[in-house]
Design a protein around this motif. Structure first.
Motif, short mmCIF file in Angstrom:
data_model
loop_
_atom_site.label_atom_id
_atom_site.label_comp_id
_atom_site.label_asym_id
_atom_site.label_seq_id
_atom_site.Cartn_x
_atom_site.Cartn_y
_atom_site.Cartn_z
N THR A 55 15.05 16.83 -4.57
CA THR A 55 15.09 16.11 -3.29
C THR A 55 13.91 15.14 -3.17
O THR A 55 14.06 14.03 -2.65
CB THR A 55 15.03 17.11 -2.12
OG1 THR A 55 16.10 18.04 -2.29
CG2 THR A 55 15.18 16.42 -0.79
N LYS A 85 0.83 4.27 -2.67
CA LYS A 85 0.60 5.67 -2.28
C LYS A 85 1.64 6.60 -2.90
O LYS A 85 1.32 7.73 -3.27
CB LYS A 85 0.60 5.80 -0.76
CG LYS A 85 -0.72 5.32 -0.17
CD LYS A 85 -0.85 5.74 1.28
CE LYS A 85 -2.26 5.46 1.77
NZ LYS A 85 -2.41 5.78 3.20
N VAL A 86 2.86 6.12 -3.00
CA VAL A 86 3.89 6.94 -3.67
C VAL A 86 3.49 7.11 -5.14
O VAL A 86 3.57 8.22 -5.69
CB VAL A 86 5.29 6.29 -3.54
CG1 VAL A 86 6.31 7.07 -4.36
CG2 VAL A 86 5.73 6.24 -2.08
N ARG A 102 0.84 -1.20 0.00
CA ARG A 102 0.00 0.00 0.00
C ARG A 102 0.87 1.26 0.00
O ARG A 102 0.57 2.24 -0.68
CB ARG A 102 -0.92 -0.03 1.22
CG ARG A 102 -1.88 1.15 1.31
CD ARG A 102 -2.95 0.91 2.38
NE ARG A 102 -2.39 0.36 3.59
CZ ARG A 102 -1.90 1.07 4.61
NH1 ARG A 102 -1.95 2.39 4.58
NH2 ARG A 102 -1.39 0.48 5.67
N HIS A 103 1.96 1.24 0.75
CA HIS A 103 2.86 2.40 0.75
C HIS A 103 3.41 2.67 -0.65
O HIS A 103 3.53 3.82 -1.07
CB HIS A 103 4.05 2.16 1.68
CG HIS A 103 3.69 2.18 3.14
ND1 HIS A 103 2.48 2.60 3.61
CD2 HIS A 103 4.41 1.85 4.23
CE1 HIS A 103 2.47 2.50 4.93
NE2 HIS A 103 3.63 2.04 5.32
N THR A 110 14.62 11.81 -4.53
CA THR A 110 15.53 11.06 -3.64
C THR A 110 14.76 10.48 -2.45
O THR A 110 14.95 9.32 -2.07
CB THR A 110 16.66 11.98 -3.13
OG1 THR A 110 17.32 12.57 -4.26
CG2 THR A 110 17.67 11.20 -2.30
N VAL A 111 13.90 11.32 -1.86
CA VAL A 111 13.10 10.86 -0.72
C VAL A 111 12.22 9.68 -1.13
O VAL A 111 12.18 8.65 -0.45
CB VAL A 111 12.23 12.03 -0.17
CG1 VAL A 111 11.22 11.52 0.85
CG2 VAL A 111 13.12 13.11 0.45
N THR A 152 14.31 6.54 -1.69
CA THR A 152 14.81 6.02 -0.41
C THR A 152 13.73 5.19 0.28
O THR A 152 13.99 4.08 0.77
CB THR A 152 15.22 7.19 0.50
OG1 THR A 152 16.23 7.97 -0.15
CG2 THR A 152 15.76 6.69 1.84
N LEU A 153 12.52 5.75 0.30
CA LEU A 153 11.43 5.03 0.97
C LEU A 153 11.01 3.80 0.18
O LEU A 153 10.77 2.73 0.76
CB LEU A 153 10.25 5.98 1.18
CG LEU A 153 10.53 7.08 2.20
CD1 LEU A 153 9.41 8.11 2.20
CD2 LEU A 153 10.72 6.51 3.61
N LEU A 213 0.73 9.64 -5.36
CA LEU A 213 1.13 11.01 -5.02
C LEU A 213 1.85 11.69 -6.17
O LEU A 213 1.74 12.91 -6.34
CB LEU A 213 2.04 10.94 -3.79
CG LEU A 213 2.33 12.27 -3.11
CD1 LEU A 213 1.05 12.83 -2.49
CD2 LEU A 213 3.40 12.09 -2.05
#
Lengths: 228, 228
Positions: free
Chosen positions: B177, B102-103, B98-99, B180-181, B184-185, B106
């Motif tokens: 950025t 969600k990315v 699910r995460h 990158t975030v 990373t996640l 978004l």
């Protein structure tokens, strides 16, 4: 028999409270290691994580032993099963503290946290200490008002997490990618630490109220800070 | 009585296998949504997560019911307790899918994944599918060789995770950025998904071998990819 059983239950509860202390101490020391670039402290946190793992194993052994010997039913059974779930949350909180310490270790002799984020990370560390201490109190007291107040502490952590990401997203942010990666992960470690503390409090609440099966992870009920 | 008990155990095992299918499907569809910037698919994954949550609740209710009615001891007790732990791993794998969705959601109508990382993320998605499918087989077969092979699949996932971070650390990396975030996640979500699948396989192994209390999270025994 009943007395031995009650003593076992109290023993399990005491051990859970001890685990909150271990997890709280680990996160607080990991945060100090991170902010002060203290590699000895970071190493000490990493080395001490096995204590939380062992505490969890001992508690689970005790719980399974109790299930086998006493065959509890109804509320008693749920109390024991819930204790195993709480020990899992608390062990994971120890892991997250260890992750913070590892970031501190990896960036030594620098601090992974640039000056403009020191305050936010300090506040996240303080929020983590507050919430895990409260989780310990709630396990011991079963106080529902205290348990509910952890949700607000977790809201505060989420606000800090948003603040952290606002810094990273700011046009002024001009650090190497590695710093962005570190801060992204650190933010997530603190957030998840608080989520697990909330889970502990919710499990206590639902044990007291009897609405046992509805404990959901904080992350399950809302958009994550990062993706909302 | 004994037959009813065995039937309950088989029922629990079947439900765990079903949960691996749900988690695998969720991660595979979330990955497609991510790579293709498919918001409808992302929404479908997010909406379907409650099925895994419900499957977990149902399984845990069944397990607690079985404990209360049958008061199993020894291996039988451990089997039931372990099933609850596996359901927790699998539910968490659903959360991680699910995460990812969600990315994807978004960043729509863009893809969160820049061109030079599409191959790595595609491989991570394939590794996730492979490992969760194997976890399902291992629950059903209790085959120790298959269970052991999940460790190698997880090594492959760790290698991909390193590859991802090598891209981010490269001097050529010149994305905002936020990218990158996100990456990373995403890297962490895939890595944790595989870790939980390994936990499932290890729990099966230790049930079969009887060395029950030594299941450790993959993360506990090694430096994380990011901090090593």
């Amino acid at each position: 028999m009943r007395n031995a059983y009650l003593e076992d239950l109290r023993n399990i509860s005491d051990r859970l409270v001890d685990m909150t202390r271990l997890a709280g101490s680990a996160m607080s020391r990991a945060s100090a290691a991170l902010l002060d670039a203290d590699i000895d402290l970071a190493d000490a946190v990493i080395a001490a994580d096995h204590e939380i793992d062992t505490a969890r194993e001992d508690l689970d052994t005790l719980a399974i032993d109790l299930l086998a010997r006493q065959s509890p039913v109804a509320t008693d059974l749920r109390t024991v099963v819930t204790a195993m779930r709480m020990s899992s949350d608390l062990e994971r909180m120890g892991d997250l503290a260890r992750h913070v310490a590892k970031v501190a270790r990896l960036r030594y002799p620098e601090s992974a946290v640039p000056p403009e984020l020191r305050e936010t990370i300090t506040h996240m560390s303080q929020a983590a200490s507050r919430i895990v201490a409260k989780a310990g109190s709630v396990i011991a007291s079963r106080d529902l008002a205290d348990a509910a107040s952890l949700e607000r502490d977790d809201d505060a952590m989420d606000d800090l997490h948003r603040e952290l990401f606002a810094h990273l997203a700011d046009a002024q942010w001009d650090y190497p990618t590695q710093v962005t990666v570190d801060l992204t992960l650190l933010g997530r470690y603190y957030e998840r630490f608080a989520d697990h503390a909330v889970s502990v409090a919710r499990r206590v609440t639902f044990l007291v109220t009897g609405d046992y099966d509805t404990v959901v992870d904080r992350e399950d009920e809302e958009d994550s800070v990062l993706t909302s």
